[in-house]
Design an enzyme around this catalytic site. Structure first.
Site, PDB file in Angstrom:
ATOM      1  N   TYR A 142       2.819   9.897  -0.234  1.00  0.00           N
ATOM      2  CA  TYR A 142       3.905   9.411   0.638  1.00  0.00           C
ATOM      3  C   TYR A 142       5.293   9.755   0.070  1.00  0.00           C
ATOM      4  O   TYR A 142       6.291   9.553   0.745  1.00  0.00           O
ATOM      5  CB  TYR A 142       3.805   7.892   0.866  1.00  0.00           C
ATOM      6  CG  TYR A 142       2.484   7.389   1.403  1.00  0.00           C
ATOM      7  CD1 TYR A 142       1.542   8.264   1.931  1.00  0.00           C
ATOM      8  CD2 TYR A 142       2.164   6.034   1.395  1.00  0.00           C
ATOM      9  CE1 TYR A 142       0.312   7.817   2.415  1.00  0.00           C
ATOM     10  CE2 TYR A 142       0.947   5.571   1.890  1.00  0.00           C
ATOM     11  CZ  TYR A 142       0.031   6.470   2.384  1.00  0.00           C
ATOM     12  OH  TYR A 142      -1.169   6.017   2.850  1.00  0.00           O
ATOM     13  N   HIS A 164      -7.860   9.313  -2.308  1.00  0.00           N
ATOM     14  CA  HIS A 164      -7.330   9.379  -0.943  1.00  0.00           C
ATOM     15  C   HIS A 164      -8.314  10.057   0.015  1.00  0.00           C
ATOM     16  O   HIS A 164      -8.469   9.654   1.156  1.00  0.00           O
ATOM     17  CB  HIS A 164      -6.002  10.149  -0.958  1.00  0.00           C
ATOM     18  CG  HIS A 164      -5.027   9.686   0.063  1.00  0.00           C
ATOM     19  ND1 HIS A 164      -3.689   9.544  -0.187  1.00  0.00           N
ATOM     20  CD2 HIS A 164      -5.186   9.320   1.344  1.00  0.00           C
ATOM     21  CE1 HIS A 164      -3.073   9.116   0.901  1.00  0.00           C
ATOM     22  NE2 HIS A 164      -3.971   8.979   1.850  1.00  0.00           N
ATOM     23  N   ASP A 202       0.840  -1.201   0.000  1.00  0.00           N
ATOM     24  CA  ASP A 202       0.000   0.000   0.000  1.00  0.00           C
ATOM     25  C   ASP A 202       0.873   1.249   0.000  1.00  0.00           C
ATOM     26  O   ASP A 202       1.697   1.427   0.893  1.00  0.00           O
ATOM     27  CB  ASP A 202      -0.882   0.007   1.258  1.00  0.00           C
ATOM     28  CG  ASP A 202      -1.835   1.181   1.269  1.00  0.00           C
ATOM     29  OD1 ASP A 202      -2.908   1.068   0.648  1.00  0.00           O
ATOM     30  OD2 ASP A 202      -1.507   2.216   1.878  1.00  0.00           O
ATOM     31  N   LYS A 236      -2.683   5.925  -4.602  1.00  0.00           N
ATOM     32  CA  LYS A 236      -3.827   6.786  -4.276  1.00  0.00           C
ATOM     33  C   LYS A 236      -3.678   8.158  -4.923  1.00  0.00           C
ATOM     34  O   LYS A 236      -2.579   8.704  -4.994  1.00  0.00           O
ATOM     35  CB  LYS A 236      -3.944   6.974  -2.757  1.00  0.00           C
ATOM     36  CG  LYS A 236      -3.915   5.668  -1.979  1.00  0.00           C
ATOM     37  CD  LYS A 236      -4.183   5.846  -0.504  1.00  0.00           C
ATOM     38  CE  LYS A 236      -3.870   4.585   0.272  1.00  0.00           C
ATOM     39  NZ  LYS A 236      -2.487   4.515   0.747  1.00  0.00           N
TER      40      LYS A 236
HETATM   41  P1  NDP Z   1       0.427   0.989  11.616  1.00  0.00           P
HETATM   42  O1  NDP Z   1      -0.728   1.163  12.540  1.00  0.00           O
HETATM   43  O2  NDP Z   1       0.395  -0.106  10.614  1.00  0.00           O
HETATM   44  O3  NDP Z   1       1.800   0.833  12.454  1.00  0.00           O
HETATM   45  C1  NDP Z   1       2.151   1.708  13.487  1.00  0.00           C
HETATM   46  C2  NDP Z   1       3.552   1.469  13.989  1.00  0.00           C
HETATM   47  O4  NDP Z   1       3.622   0.146  14.550  1.00  0.00           O
HETATM   48  C3  NDP Z   1       4.646   1.522  12.943  1.00  0.00           C
HETATM   49  O5  NDP Z   1       5.306   2.751  13.003  1.00  0.00           O
HETATM   50  C4  NDP Z   1       5.597   0.354  13.270  1.00  0.00           C
HETATM   51  O6  NDP Z   1       6.898   0.819  13.638  1.00  0.00           O
HETATM   52  C5  NDP Z   1       4.955  -0.311  14.470  1.00  0.00           C
HETATM   53  N1  NDP Z   1       4.901  -1.793  14.327  1.00  0.00           N
HETATM   54  C6  NDP Z   1       4.739  -2.531  13.194  1.00  0.00           C
HETATM   55  N2  NDP Z   1       4.721  -3.844  13.477  1.00  0.00           N
HETATM   56  C7  NDP Z   1       4.846  -3.937  14.823  1.00  0.00           C
HETATM   57  C8  NDP Z   1       4.898  -5.019  15.721  1.00  0.00           C
HETATM   58  N3  NDP Z   1       4.800  -6.281  15.301  1.00  0.00           N
HETATM   59  N4  NDP Z   1       5.049  -4.753  17.049  1.00  0.00           N
HETATM   60  C9  NDP Z   1       5.143  -3.482  17.513  1.00  0.00           C
HETATM   61  N5  NDP Z   1       5.109  -2.405  16.711  1.00  0.00           N
HETATM   62  C10 NDP Z   1       4.953  -2.629  15.370  1.00  0.00           C
HETATM   63  O7  NDP Z   1       0.761   2.393  10.906  1.00  0.00           O
HETATM   64  P2  NDP Z   1       0.375   3.318   9.723  1.00  0.00           P
HETATM   65  O8  NDP Z   1      -0.167   4.524  10.355  1.00  0.00           O
HETATM   66  O9  NDP Z   1       1.588   3.447   8.866  1.00  0.00           O
HETATM   67  O10 NDP Z   1      -0.762   2.608   8.859  1.00  0.00           O
HETATM   68  C11 NDP Z   1      -0.466   1.534   7.971  1.00  0.00           C
HETATM   69  C12 NDP Z   1      -0.490   1.954   6.500  1.00  0.00           C
HETATM   70  O11 NDP Z   1      -1.801   2.386   6.141  1.00  0.00           O
HETATM   71  C13 NDP Z   1       0.384   3.166   6.130  1.00  0.00           C
HETATM   72  O12 NDP Z   1       1.760   2.859   6.073  1.00  0.00           O
HETATM   73  C14 NDP Z   1      -0.219   3.514   4.796  1.00  0.00           C
HETATM   74  O13 NDP Z   1       0.236   2.612   3.792  1.00  0.00           O
HETATM   75  C15 NDP Z   1      -1.721   3.336   5.100  1.00  0.00           C
HETATM   76  N6  NDP Z   1      -2.380   4.605   5.548  1.00  0.00           N
HETATM   77  C16 NDP Z   1      -3.392   5.125   4.776  1.00  0.00           C
HETATM   78  C17 NDP Z   1      -4.022   6.307   5.117  1.00  0.00           C
HETATM   79  C18 NDP Z   1      -5.127   6.846   4.257  1.00  0.00           C
HETATM   80  O14 NDP Z   1      -5.539   8.012   4.448  1.00  0.00           O
HETATM   81  N7  NDP Z   1      -5.655   6.090   3.317  1.00  0.00           N
HETATM   82  C19 NDP Z   1      -3.645   7.073   6.331  1.00  0.00           C
HETATM   83  C20 NDP Z   1      -2.613   6.422   7.104  1.00  0.00           C
HETATM   84  C21 NDP Z   1      -2.032   5.235   6.724  1.00  0.00           C
HETATM   85  P3  NDP Z   1       8.247   0.146  13.020  1.00  0.00           P
HETATM   86  O15 NDP Z   1       8.335   0.586  11.594  1.00  0.00           O
HETATM   87  O16 NDP Z   1       9.330   0.727  13.875  1.00  0.00           O
HETATM   88  O17 NDP Z   1       8.114  -1.355  13.174  1.00  0.00           O
END
Ligand code: NDP
Length: 297
Positions: A55, A117, A50, A84
Site C-alpha cells: 500500500y 499477501h 490493516d 503483509k
Molecule cells: P471497503 O470495502 O472496506 O470500503 C469500500 C469503500 O466504502 C471505501 O472506499 C469507503 O470510502 C467507503 N465507505 C466506508 N465506510 C462507509 C460507510 N459507512 N458508508 C458508505 N461508504 C463507506 O474497501 P477496501 O477495498 O479498502 O477493503 C478494506 C481493507 O481491506 C483495505 O483498505 C485493506 O486494508 C484490505 N484489503 C486487503 C486485500 C488483500 O489482498 N489482502 C485486498 C484489498 C483490501 P470513503 O473512504 O470515502 O469513506
C-alpha cells in the site's frame, strides 16, 4: 456482541479485534489522508489497523499510530497492527528483511500479524514469529486447497492464524468460512462494503454493493445504513471484518456496528444475496502457478 473492544482468540493464543481499519491507498495524494484517517480511527475506537508493504503508506500509518501512543490515547499493546509480505519478496532470504523494512518505516518493534499477501510457503514467516518481529503469522487470498497444503505440510511449526480474503454479501465465502472454522483459522474479510472499486482492477459496470435493494430495505427496517448492515452481517458470522474509510463521518459511523444486532431471519435473507461474485479477480496474477481464484473456493 456490543463491546467496541470485542476480540477473537487466534489459534496461537493471541487475539484480534473483530473490527479492523483498512488503509489501502497507493495514490500519492491519499497518503497523508491515510495518516489523518488512521488517527481519527484510533480516536473513535478502532484498535486493529490493516496495512501492507504494497500500500506504500506504512510510514504514514506508522506515524499515526506512534502519534496516538505519544499523546497517550493508546499504548502499543492496545493496537493490533497487520502488515503483509508482498509477492516480490517471497524468496525465503527476503522475508525477514522485508518485514524489518516495514518495521523501520513504521518505527515499531514488532507487528501483531504478518500475512503472506498472495499464496506461497510459510517457512520463512515462521522464523519471523520466532524472532519476535511478528506476534502471529497468517495468510491472505489462499483457497481451500492451498490452506490444506499448508496444514498438511510436514514439519509445520505454526498454523496460519487467519486467512484474509475478499468477503461480502455477493461473495460470502460460506464454504471457505466453514473450512477455516473447522481448522481454527479466522477468516478476515476485506472489501466488506464492496471494495473501493479500484480503478485498475474493478470493472466499472459491476453492481454497487451498498445500493443493493434487499440490503437497503433491511437497513431501513433497522434504521441503520447499508454499510453498517453489511459489516454487522460479517461479525455475526464469526468473521473479523475490515473497513476502509478516509472520511471522518463514515469512520465514526462504522464504529456503530456494535450498537445493534441482526435477527436470524434477516441474516438468512442476507445469506441469499450471495452470488459468488468477486470484485477483485486479480487477473494480473492469473498466469502464476499459485493463482488462487480458479478453484470454487
Ligand atoms: P471497503 O470495502 O472496506 O470500503 C469500500 C469503500 O466504502 C471505501 O472506499 C469507503 O470510502 C467507503 N465507505 C466506508 N465506510 C462507509 C460507510 N459507512 N458508508 C458508505 N461508504 C463507506 O474497501 P477496501 O477495498 O479498502 O477493503 C478494506 C481493507 O481491506 C483495505 O483498505 C485493506 O486494508 C484490505 N484489503 C486487503 C486485500 C488483500 O489482498 N489482502 C485486498 C484489498 C483490501 P470513503 O473512504 O470515502 O469513506
Amino acid at each position: 456482541m456490543n463491546s467496541k473492544a470485542q476480540k477473537m482468540e487466534l489459534n496461537d493464543g493471541h487475539s484480534i479485534p473483530v473490527l479492523g481499519f483498512g488503509t489501502y491507498a497507493t495514490e500519492e495524494h491519499l497518503k497523508k489522508k491515510s495518516m489523518d484517517s488512521t488517527k481519527i480511527a484510533i480516536d473513535v475506537g478502532f484498535r486493529h489497523i490493516d496495512c501492507s508493504h504494497f500500500y506504500q503508506n506504512e510510514e504514514e500509518v506508522g506515524q499515526a499510530i506512534r502519534s496516538k501512543i505519544e499523546d497517550g490515547t493508546v499504548k502499543r499493546e492496545d493496537i493490533f497492527y497487520t502488515s503483509k509480505l508482498w509477492s516480490t519478496s517471497h524468496r525465503p532470504e527476503l522475508v525477514r528483511p522485508s518485514l524489518e523494512s516495514s518495521l523501520r518505516k513504521l518505527n515499531l518493534d514488532y507487528v501483531d500479524l504478518y500475512l503472506i499477501h498472495f499464496p506461497v510457503s510459510l517457512k520463512a514467516m515462521e522464523k519471523c514469529k520466532d524472532a519476535g518481529l511478528a506476534k502471529s503469522i497468517g495468510v491472505s487470498n489462499f483457497n481451500r486447497r492451498q490452506l490444506e497444503m499448508i496444514l498438511n505440510k510436514q514439519g509445520l511449526k505454526y498454523k496460519p492464524v487467519c486467512n484474509q480474503v475478499e468477503c461480502h454479501l455477493y461473495l460470502n465465502q460460506s464454504k471457505l468460512l466453514d473450512y477455516c472454522k473447522m481448522n481454527d483459522i479466522i477468516l478476515v474479510a476485506y472489501g466488506a462494503l464492496g471494495t473501493q472499486r479500484y480503478k485498475t482492477c474493478v470493472n466499472e459496470d459491476t453492481p454497487v454493493l451498498l445500493d443493493d435493494p434487499v440490503l437497503c430495505a433491511i437497513a431501513r427496517k433497522y434504521k441503520q445504513t447499508p454499510a453498517l448492515i453489511a459489516l454487522r452481517y460479517q461479525l455475526q458470522r464469526g468473521i473479523v471484518v475490515l473497513v476502509k474509510s478516509f472520511n471522518e463521518e463514515r469512520i465514526r459511523e462504522n464504529m456503530q456496528v456494535f450498537d445493534f444486532q441482526l435477527a436470524s431471519d434477516h441474516m438468512k435473507i442476507l445469506d441469499g444475496l450471495n452470488r459468488n461474485f468477486r470484485y477483485f479477480p486479480a487477473d494480473m496474477f492469473n498466469a502464476h502457478p499459485s493463482f488462487p481464484f480458479f478453484d470454487e473456493y
